[in-house]
Structure formats: structure tokens, C-alpha cells
Scaffold this motif. Sequence first.
Motif: not given
Length: 152
Positions: A96-107
Motif C-alpha cells: 500500500f502506498t499512502v499519504q500520511t498527515y498529522d491530524g493536529n497539524k497542517k502538512g
Amino acid sequence: MKKLLFFTVVMFLMGVNYIPVSAEKQHKHDSKGMEQAIDHFILDQFSDELKQAVNDFYKKDSIRIQYNWWDKNYDVVELEQWEKGRELSHPYIIKFTVQTYDGNKKGQLGTDTITFGVSPLQFNKELDEKNLTASKVELLNYSHGDPSKGKN
């Protein structure tokens, strides 16, 4: 575990060449549409495993996962099957190739590749033989990629 059960059923059905069916209305899918449906199905089946792998890697519970279906540099879901001449560590390897984001921050944190080895019941005699769709799943690799560079 339920998700793995459904995944194994799908893998079994993929091996069946022809099953006569009658329906009120026939639905026609081209190969691309069918591949997308299978990719979404597999993602649904592995959502818990993906979330756990991402949380373990980043050591946070606030990480969100997204999928970029339009990036031509990689496929969101890649499936390999063991066969003579192309032996693998497991009967099936799913990447799986996924994009990860911190739910508490932008970017974006990264474009990560998560690889699992999957062994359906027929290869796992230690699993309950009454459960015809059980599978054993093992995290094989977690590869973090810089979000600005795309696939790792």
C-alpha cells in the motif's frame, strides 16, 4: 479478523474463471473499473492493519491516512502472488502506498509504503479449520518517503 476473512474470499473468487449468474440488470465493468473496485475492497479489509502500522511508525494516534489515486508514479494497492519461478515469502504480498498527515497539524508527513505478507488458511494449518476464509497477515516492511519527493 473479519476483514481478513472477506479478503480471502475475494482472493479465492479471483481464481474462479467463470461462474454463471443471472441478474435483473447486468453491470458491465471495464478492467480499470474492476481493478479500482478490488483496490477499494482490499483497502477496506486492511484499514485496521494500515492504521496500526502508521501509528506504530509515527508513535502517534492522531495520524490520518489518505490515498492519491491520480499519482502516476505509483499504485495505491499492489498485489503479488507466489508462483513457480517467482517465489515470495508469503503466498500473497500486498503493498500500500499512502499519504500520511498529522491530524493536529497542517502538512503532509510522508508518502509511505507499507508491505504485508498474507497467507490464507490453506497455507496456515494452525488456524481454525472451520473458518474457511481466515488469513494470517504479517507486516513485512514500512518505508517512509519524504512528502515532497513522492514515492519512496
